[in-house]
Design a protein around this motif. Sequence first.
Motif, PDB file in Angstrom:
ATOM      1  N   PRO A 209      -8.517  -1.177  15.542  1.00  0.00           N
ATOM      2  CA  PRO A 209      -7.759   0.004  15.118  1.00  0.00           C
ATOM      3  C   PRO A 209      -7.009  -0.231  13.813  1.00  0.00           C
ATOM      4  N   ASN A 210      -6.790   0.843  13.087  1.00  0.00           N
ATOM      5  CA  ASN A 210      -6.039   0.790  11.837  1.00  0.00           C
ATOM      6  C   ASN A 210      -4.548   0.943  12.157  1.00  0.00           C
ATOM      7  N   GLN A 211      -3.831  -0.168  12.140  1.00  0.00           N
ATOM      8  CA  GLN A 211      -2.410  -0.148  12.480  1.00  0.00           C
ATOM      9  C   GLN A 211      -1.568   0.453  11.358  1.00  0.00           C
ATOM     10  N   TRP A 212      -2.034   0.322  10.135  1.00  0.00           N
ATOM     11  CA  TRP A 212      -1.285   0.848   8.991  1.00  0.00           C
ATOM     12  C   TRP A 212      -1.038   2.348   9.126  1.00  0.00           C
ATOM     13  N   VAL A 213      -2.071   3.111   9.504  1.00  0.00           N
ATOM     14  CA  VAL A 213      -1.894   4.559   9.616  1.00  0.00           C
ATOM     15  C   VAL A 213      -1.024   4.916  10.822  1.00  0.00           C
ATOM     16  N   LYS A 214      -0.994   4.024  11.821  1.00  0.00           N
ATOM     17  CA  LYS A 214      -0.112   4.257  12.962  1.00  0.00           C
ATOM     18  C   LYS A 214       1.341   4.058  12.568  1.00  0.00           C
ATOM     19  N   HIS A 215       1.569   3.163  11.602  1.00  0.00           N
ATOM     20  CA  HIS A 215       2.929   2.866  11.153  1.00  0.00           C
ATOM     21  C   HIS A 215       3.413   3.833  10.082  1.00  0.00           C
ATOM     22  N   ASN A 216       2.490   4.544   9.446  1.00  0.00           N
ATOM     23  CA  ASN A 216       2.847   5.458   8.361  1.00  0.00           C
ATOM     24  C   ASN A 216       2.360   6.861   8.708  1.00  0.00           C
ATOM     25  N   SER A 217       3.240   7.680   9.218  1.00  0.00           N
ATOM     26  CA  SER A 217       2.880   9.028   9.660  1.00  0.00           C
ATOM     27  C   SER A 217       2.601   9.983   8.507  1.00  0.00           C
ATOM     28  N   ASP A 218       2.889   9.551   7.279  1.00  0.00           N
ATOM     29  CA  ASP A 218       2.622  10.405   6.124  1.00  0.00           C
ATOM     30  C   ASP A 218       1.150  10.401   5.722  1.00  0.00           C
ATOM     31  N   ILE A 219       0.385   9.451   6.266  1.00  0.00           N
ATOM     32  CA  ILE A 219      -1.025   9.338   5.909  1.00  0.00           C
ATOM     33  C   ILE A 219      -1.873  10.214   6.820  1.00  0.00           C
ATOM     34  N   ASN A 220      -2.721  11.017   6.215  1.00  0.00           N
ATOM     35  CA  ASN A 220      -3.656  11.855   6.947  1.00  0.00           C
ATOM     36  C   ASN A 220      -4.879  11.016   7.307  1.00  0.00           C
ATOM     37  N   TYR A 221      -5.093  10.769   8.592  1.00  0.00           N
ATOM     38  CA  TYR A 221      -6.188   9.903   9.053  1.00  0.00           C
ATOM     39  C   TYR A 221      -7.358  10.769   9.499  1.00  0.00           C
TER      40      TYR A 221
ATOM     41  N   LEU B  74       0.818  -1.207   0.000  1.00  0.00           N
ATOM     42  CA  LEU B  74       0.000   0.000   0.000  1.00  0.00           C
ATOM     43  C   LEU B  74       0.854   1.260   0.000  1.00  0.00           C
ATOM     44  N   ASN B  75       1.957   1.217   0.708  1.00  0.00           N
ATOM     45  CA  ASN B  75       2.830   2.394   0.773  1.00  0.00           C
ATOM     46  C   ASN B  75       3.414   2.749  -0.588  1.00  0.00           C
ATOM     47  N   LYS B  76       3.511   1.764  -1.467  1.00  0.00           N
ATOM     48  CA  LYS B  76       4.000   2.034  -2.816  1.00  0.00           C
ATOM     49  C   LYS B  76       3.007   2.878  -3.609  1.00  0.00           C
ATOM     50  N   HIS B  77       1.728   2.862  -3.173  1.00  0.00           N
ATOM     51  CA  HIS B  77       0.704   3.666  -3.836  1.00  0.00           C
ATOM     52  C   HIS B  77       0.738   5.125  -3.375  1.00  0.00           C
ATOM     53  N   ASN B  78       1.560   5.405  -2.365  1.00  0.00           N
ATOM     54  CA  ASN B  78       1.693   6.769  -1.838  1.00  0.00           C
ATOM     55  C   ASN B  78       0.354   7.373  -1.386  1.00  0.00           C
ATOM     56  N   PHE B  79      -0.386   6.600  -0.617  1.00  0.00           N
ATOM     57  CA  PHE B  79      -1.663   7.093  -0.093  1.00  0.00           C
ATOM     58  C   PHE B  79      -1.439   8.334   0.761  1.00  0.00           C
ATOM     59  N   LYS B  80      -2.297   9.326   0.577  1.00  0.00           N
ATOM     60  CA  LYS B  80      -2.224  10.549   1.377  1.00  0.00           C
ATOM     61  C   LYS B  80      -3.264  10.573   2.489  1.00  0.00           C
ATOM     62  N   THR B  81      -4.418   9.900   2.257  1.00  0.00           N
ATOM     63  CA  THR B  81      -5.527  10.049   3.193  1.00  0.00           C
ATOM     64  C   THR B  81      -6.308   8.758   3.381  1.00  0.00           C
ATOM     65  N   VAL B  82      -6.714   8.508   4.632  1.00  0.00           N
ATOM     66  CA  VAL B  82      -7.693   7.481   4.972  1.00  0.00           C
ATOM     67  C   VAL B  82      -8.865   8.184   5.638  1.00  0.00           C
ATOM     68  N   VAL B  83     -10.059   8.029   5.067  1.00  0.00           N
ATOM     69  CA  VAL B  83     -11.275   8.561   5.683  1.00  0.00           C
ATOM     70  C   VAL B  83     -12.025   7.383   6.274  1.00  0.00           C
ATOM     71  N   ASP B  84     -12.014   7.289   7.594  1.00  0.00           N
ATOM     72  CA  ASP B  84     -12.596   6.158   8.309  1.00  0.00           C
ATOM     73  C   ASP B  84     -13.990   6.537   8.806  1.00  0.00           C
ATOM     74  N   LEU B  85     -14.998   5.852   8.315  1.00  0.00           N
ATOM     75  CA  LEU B  85     -16.396   6.171   8.635  1.00  0.00           C
ATOM     76  C   LEU B  85     -16.909   5.455   9.880  1.00  0.00           C
ATOM     77  N   ARG B  86     -16.056   4.727  10.565  1.00  0.00           N
ATOM     78  CA  ARG B  86     -16.507   3.899  11.685  1.00  0.00           C
ATOM     79  C   ARG B  86     -16.709   4.708  12.969  1.00  0.00           C
ATOM     80  N   SER B  87     -17.484   4.101  13.865  1.00  0.00           N
ATOM     81  CA  SER B  87     -17.747   4.708  15.175  1.00  0.00           C
ATOM     82  C   SER B  87     -16.561   4.518  16.106  1.00  0.00           C
ATOM     83  N   GLN B  88     -16.593   5.205  17.241  1.00  0.00           N
ATOM     84  CA  GLN B  88     -15.502   5.100  18.198  1.00  0.00           C
ATOM     85  C   GLN B  88     -15.365   3.675  18.726  1.00  0.00           C
TER      86      GLN B  88
END
Length: 301
Positions: free
Chosen positions: A110-122, A89-103
Motif C-alpha cells: 500500500p501507498n502510505q504516503w497518500v494515507k498520511h497526506n489527505s490533500d492528495i487525490n489518489y 515530496l510534500n514540498k512539491h505540493n502533489f495533487k494527484t497519484v495515479v496508481d496503475l497497480r492491481s488490487q
Amino acid sequence: MNTRKFLSICGVIGACTLSQLSPVYASTATPNTSTAQTVNQSRLLPLEGGSNFRDLGGYQTTDHKTVRSGMLFRSGAMANLTAKDEAYLNKHNFKTVVDLRSQEELDLFPNQWVKHNSDINYVNYQYSIKDIQGSLKNKEVKSYGAGNFYLSIADRLQPQLKLYFAELLQEHTPLVVNCSAGQDRTGFASAMLLSALGVPRDVIIEDYLLSTQYRNPKNEMGSVDLKKAAKTNDFAKMMLHYTDNGKVTEAKPLITQDGTPYISIAFAQIEEQYGTVENYLERAIGVDQKDIAKLKSLYLQ
C-alpha cells in the motif's frame, strides 16, 4: 507493419508475465548516453525509500518547446518511502497519484504516503492481477514471452489511461503515475503522454530505458515476506515464481535479446491497429486533437 513479424525480428523473448520479472538479457541493454536530455541525473528525485521516481520535465518537443518541470512525474511503488521522503515530496505540493497497480499489488504494497497526506487525490482503476495472468495463458505467450505483454498493453491499460489523461486534462498536477516497478505500465502511460506532447520517439524510448538504472528493487519489495504472502496473494505468488525465490534481484534491461526495446513492440502494435498514437488516443482513450492541444498548452513552455 505486421506485429507478429515485428516480434519475430526482435528475437526470442523471456517467458515471463511482466518484463520487470524477466530473466537477464543482453548486457548491451542500456540507454544511449549520447542524448544528454535523458541521462540528466537531476530528474531522479533523491528519495531514501523511492524507486524510479523521476520528473518528465525538460524534454524538448519536435516544435522546439520543452516539457514543464515539476508537474509530471513517474515512479515505481511508493510503499517504502520514509518520513523524510514524504516531507520532501510534500514540498512539491502533489495533487494527484495515479496508481496503475492491481488490487493484489495494492494489498501487498500500500501507498502510505497518500494515507498520511489527505490533500492528495489518489486515483486507481480496480482490477485483479488474474486478469493479466489469465489473458497470458495461451500459445502466443510461449512464443513471445514478455513481449506479448507489450503486444496487448495498449488494450489492457485503456481504463487506467482514461483516468490518467482525465486528471491531466483537469490540471490536477503536480501528478505522479506509478505501478510496481515504474517501467512497464508506467512506461507505457508516460510514452503515450510524451507522444501527445510531441516529444520525439527516440527520446521517449530512451526515457523508457532509464528505468533499468533508476529502479531500486529493494525499495519496491520492502520487508514483505513473499513466501508467506503467496499463500493468499496472487501477485506475491507471481513475484515468488519469477524472482530468486523471493529475494531481491537487479533490475533487468527492457529489451529483447537482439536489443529491441519492449516499448517499440507497443508502438508497432498501435500503429498497426490505429495508424498513429494520436488515433489510438482519440479512438481508445477519448483524447482528441482539442484535448492534445490543451495538454500542450498546460505542460509545455
